[in-house]
Design an enzyme around this catalytic site. Structure first.
Site, PDB file in Angstrom:
ATOM      1  CD  GLU A 181      27.440  56.218  65.112  1.00 42.35           C
ATOM      2  OE1 GLU A 181      27.761  55.206  64.448  1.00 42.35           O
ATOM      3  OE2 GLU A 181      27.869  56.445  66.257  1.00 42.35           O
ATOM      4  CD  GLU A 201      26.942  51.934  68.052  1.00 42.99           C
ATOM      5  OE1 GLU A 201      27.889  51.135  68.139  1.00 42.99           O
ATOM      6  OE2 GLU A 201      26.360  52.184  66.978  1.00 42.99           O
TER       7      GLU A 201
HETATM    8  C1  GAL Z   1      29.249  52.623  65.382  1.00 44.63           C
HETATM    9  C2  GAL Z   1      29.989  53.509  66.381  1.00 44.63           C
HETATM   10  C3  GAL Z   1      30.796  54.562  65.656  1.00 44.63           C
HETATM   11  C4  GAL Z   1      31.613  53.931  64.572  1.00 44.63           C
HETATM   12  C5  GAL Z   1      30.704  53.165  63.637  1.00 44.63           C
HETATM   13  C6  GAL Z   1      31.409  52.471  62.526  1.00 44.63           C
HETATM   14  O1  GAL Z   1      28.813  51.462  65.959  1.00 44.63           O
HETATM   15  O2  GAL Z   1      29.074  54.137  67.242  1.00 44.63           O
HETATM   16  O3  GAL Z   1      31.615  55.229  66.568  1.00 44.63           O
HETATM   17  O4  GAL Z   1      32.536  53.103  65.148  1.00 44.63           O
HETATM   18  O5  GAL Z   1      30.054  52.164  64.349  1.00 44.63           O
HETATM   19  O6  GAL Z   1      32.048  53.366  61.718  1.00 44.63           O
END
Ligand code: GAL
Length: 892
Positions: free
Chosen positions: A259, A190
């Site tokens: 994600e 990110e």
């Molecule tokens: C995203 C990040 C993850 C985790 C998630 C929230 O932005 O890439 O590593 O932090 O948020 O659980």
């Protein structure tokens, strides 16, 4: 004789070595290449639609890994995803750790041996609610370093670690082209979120990171997430609650969702997040509907932030994440089961999804749409079809209206689409799954306090107390932790040093000690003016405790500016002790290396006759950590050496105290949990293993809705629960860290909790419920068995919906608490009989299920008779699960 024995031993050794070599060399797959086009990853020459399950290996024990991977596979995952954790792998610069929970090679081998692929997000910045985002704290100390930008020292360190991991993977033959499971890698994480902070240097860094990664010769595709300017051959990927409509920055790249946040994380004193599975399934179905091809659940299993790995500040020890597999490794239902059905439905569509270059879009209504995937006669991409003999057509019908269901006509047939849902039609005709119709069971976890299933009576006697709790023990020993300096290992210097510069994060605790002289005039001045002096701090985080002459004056929690803490001084010299504490280092954002901990700006004493005293110029003595930490009083070998004294029940709760006891654990495989709800704040160890920080902070009373409505866009506040209760009282103690008896439990308590009420309990699925109606779809596995059905010969009506119930392994259905075929009302644990009810409901369900680990019941008048004509009937069941060895049933 001697010679013979030595020879046998040598042969045995050689045999063991040979076996080990074979194991180490075992290929998990026939070596295959991974590439991609605009539509999908191409695995061994075939486009694939892939479901990935996020599991962070250090958030579980190696003993838990096989089960977690197997449960992910059973739930329909093709791929396991994890970050790497730099600070776990290189705790001291140049000293690597690939052991225990950090045995990444073992983890990846297990994934491969289960026939699953692996997606490794090397980062090495991870974020992940992990301490310092995964960076080792020593990284801050490299001269001239600036994290995550075009900075030579940073780039050098980053490249060294990334190369280390890629080389390790290659040495261990873990890449796909070596017959290993790794099909994809990630560089950075990110970065697009913070790139702007660094201007041109940020842009240059992205290009450098991409080039560096590609130059390592890993031979599989690399992604960057949230990186719209991902260069070269790096695939830019989406992270969010919804990623349908996401388009990568080049037509040549596939649409990848790195994600999919299926829940969320929690802070001490926060509510617990919950993302309903109907919405999650909707998001996933929408993604594949609109051209997505790879989707990773963040997290499929969240696990536990053991030790001090929790990031933050202030993230709790549990990383359950409301994931489909809960923190303890038990299935979270209906999440797991409903997603399993969804994955099976998507799998049925895969031939058409990979065959079509893009979907045909059909508008079905103002908020309703269909996407149709068909093998195109002209596309010339038949190679990508998995089942080439079938000419396939699959469709997704979506109703994105949050309020109303919709009646639509699609290819000449009528369909009813519930609000905020997607129907999946693998043959473009039969709906096999709708995201809003949950047939999977709900599982309610219980924590057993009375051990009804323990065969060891003496254990029961030992542990049960008058209030029927299952207490660890009644006998505790204790040591007081000194306030302030406790060793030679301290130093004195003028001024206020930054917290992490001193502790290097070897401990949460840093003591600042100075002496204040108070004259008679000062005392008189305070008395005359009726004021008291105070410590004033420009800025501080995460926790501050102020002591004068060993007495706690007050505590401040959070990130504050202008902190004002009144203190009580006596005439003469006073010891002023400021205890600065971190509670998980910042894991998100730019400039982490500058973030630090503890105090910023000036520290003053106010209220003195001659004006404020600037303590920032004083001599301060620094002491890192706790004496107990240093002496390792929590370690099995060391704890005996310390001077523990008996803890007398009834004594006032005392602060800054170590407690220890020994406890037994009931045999079996049920996960074990420690109830620390009676304690304040501190840390816990079992047999020397650091269970994590604990803190009994209570969530706000408000902000939890009575009814959780899955419809409409999700955010982490929606459907939150646990309002007004402590955020976390249960702490996972992995079975592999426990012996049957005499387990050493050591607690460090800061604020004065009561150890007598600590209890140890077993966690299990105690109650299961399900609700399936005649209008539900038949079980997904039936469709896969009858693949030919999709040529139209077999219609959905030929297949009857079924209710499937199961207890966890080793358990059986011991009672049917409720069963009604008809029009039952209410939800799990609140079912009631409606106007229409088949009187044989209970008998039918009992016959099918009682005494079994799992059972299926067909939802049909043929089974129950028809209790009310012309009405759609539903079967609702609530049942109890009990350990098979304890239930008085014959085993099935
Ligand atoms: C995203 C990040 C993850 C985790 C998630 C929230 O932005 O890439 O590593 O932090 O948020 O659980």
């Amino acid at each position: 004789m001697e010679y013979q024995r030595a020879w046998i031993r040598l042969r045995w050794l050689l045999l063991c070595l040979a076996v080990q070599l074979v194991v180490a060399d075992a290929e998990f797959f026939k070596p295959f290449n991974v590439s991609y086009d605009h539509r999908a990853l191409i695995i061994d020459g075939k486009r694939r639609m892939l479901i990935s399950a996020g599991i962070h290996y250090p958030r579980a024990t190696p003993e838990m890994w096989p089960d977690l991977i197997a449960k992910s596979k059973e739930g329909g995952a093709d791929v396991i995803e994890s970050y790497t954790f730099w600070n776990g792998h290189e705790p001291v610069r140049g000293q690597y750790n690939f052991e225990g929970r950090y045995d990444i090679v073992k983890f990846i081998r297990l994934v491969g041996s289960n026939g699953l692929y692996l997606f490794l997000r090397i980062g090495p910045y991870a974020c992940a609610e992990w301490n310092f985002g995964g960076f080792p704290v020593w990284l801050r100390d490299i001269p001239g370093i600036e994290f995550r930008t075009d900075n030579p020292p940073f780039k050098e360190e980053m490249q060294r670690f990334v190369k280390k991991i890629v080389d390790l993977m290659q040495e261990e033959k873990l890449f796909s082209w070596q017959g290993g499971p790794i099909i994809m890698l990630q560089i950075e994480n990110e970065y697009g979120n913070i790139e702007g902070t660094f201007g041109q240097k940020g842009k240059d860094y992205v290009k450098w990171a991409a080039k560096m990664a590609l130059g390592l010769g890993a031979g599989v595709p690399w992604v960057m997430c949230r990186q719209t300017d991902a260069p070269y051959d790096i695939i830019d990927a989406c992270n969010a609650y919804y990623c349908d409509g996401y388009k990568p920055n080049s037509y040549n790249k596939p649409t990848i969702w790195t994600e999919n946040w299926d829940g969320w994380y929690t802070s001490w004193g926060g509510r617990l997040p919950h993302r309903p599975v109907e919405d999650l399934a909707f998001a996933v179905a929408r993604f594949f509907q609109r051209g997505g091809s790879f989707q990773n659940y963040y997290m499929f299993f969240g696990g536990t932030n053991f030790g001090r790995t929790s990031g933050g500040p202030f993230y709790i020890t549990s990383y359950d994440y409301d994931a489909p597999i809960d923190e303890y490794g038990l299935l979270s239902e209906p999440k797991w089961g409903h997603l399993k059905d969804l994955h099976a439905a998507i799998r049925l569509c895969e031939p058409a999804l990979v065959a079509a270059d893009s979907p045909q879009y059909i508008k079905l209504g103002p908020k309703q749409e269909a996407h149709v995937y068909r093998e195109s006669m002209h596309a010339g991409n038949l190679n990508f079809s998995i089942y080439r003999s079938e000419s396939s057509c699959s469709a997704f019908l979506a109703n994105i209206d949050e309020h109303r269901s919709a009646s639509v006509t699609f290819l000449g047939q009528k369909y009813t689409l519930p609000p905020w849902s997607v129907s999946i039609l693998p043959d473009c005709k039969s709906v096999v799954f709708n995201t809003a119709k949950v047939g999977a069971q709900t599982s309610i976890k219980i924590v057993e306090s009375s051990l009804p299933f323990s065969s060891d009576v003496s254990l029961n006697q030992q542990f049960s107390t008058e209030n029927n709790g299952f207490h660890v023990t009644k006998s505790w020993m204790t040591i007081k932790e000194p306030i302030g300096v406790w060793s030679e290992n301290n130093f004195t210097i003028e001024g206020i040093l930054e917290h992490l510069n001193v502790t290097k994060d070897y401990s949460d605790y840093l003591w600042y000690i100075t002496r204040i002289y108070v004259s008679d005039d000062d005392i008189l001045f305070w008395e005359e003016n009726n004021i008291s002096p105070a410590v004033k701090i420009d800025s501080m985080r995460d926790v501050l405790r102020v002591f004068v002459n060993g007495q706690l004056q007050g505590s401040v929690i959070g990130h504050w500016v202008n902190v004002f803490q009144p203190v009580h001084f006596v005439r003469g010299y006073n010891d002023l002790v400021l205890l600065s504490q971190t509670v998980g280092l910042q894991n998100y954002g730019a400039l982490l290396e500058k973030d630090g901990g503890g105090f910023r700006g000036q520290i003053k004493l106010t209220g003195f006759r001659n004006g404020d005293i600037d303590l920032s110029k004083f001599l301060w003595t620094y002491q890192v950590g706790l004496k107990g930490e240093f002496l390792k009083v929590y370690a099995v070998e060391e704890n005996e050496k310390s001077e523990w004294t008996d803890f007398t029940p009834g004594a006032d709760p005392s602060i800054f105290t170590w407690y220890k006891t020994y406890f037994d654990v009931p045999a079996g495989t049920d996960p074990v949990t420690l109830d620390l709800g009676s304690m304040g704040k501190g840390q816990a160890w079992v047999n020397g293993h650091h269970i994590g920080r604990y803190w009994t902070l209570v969530a706000p009373k408000d902000g939890c809705q009575k009814v959780c409505n899955y419809r409409g866009a999700y955010n982490s506040d929606k459907c939150a629960f646990n309002c007004g209760k402590p955020t976390q009282i249960w702490y996972h103690v992995p079975r592999s860290w426990l012996n049957d008896s005499d387990n050493l439990l050591v607690i460090f308590e800061e604020t004065g909790g009561n150890p007598l009420d600590i209890s140890i309990k077993l966690r299990a699925t105690g109650i299961i419920c399900a609700q399936v109606s005649e209008s539900h779809y038949p079980p997904l596995h039936k469709w896969s068995l009858t693949r030919g059905s999709f040529d139209g010969r077999l219609s959905v009506n030929d297949l009857t919906p079924e209710m499937h119930l199961y207890c966890q392994d080793g358990y059986m259905i011991s009672s049917i608490e409720f069963a009604s075929y008809g029009t039952p009302m209410g939800g799990c644990q609140e079912f009631s009989i409606g106007k229409c009810h088949a009187t044989n409901s209970s008998t039918v369900v009992s016959e099918a299920c009682l005494g079994r680990n799992n059972c299926s019941v067909k939802i049909s008048n043929l089974v129950f008779g028809d209790p009310c004509r012309g009405i759609v009937k539903t079967l609702a069941v609530e049942a109890r699960c009990m350990l098979s060895s304890n239930a008085g049933f014959a085993q099935f």
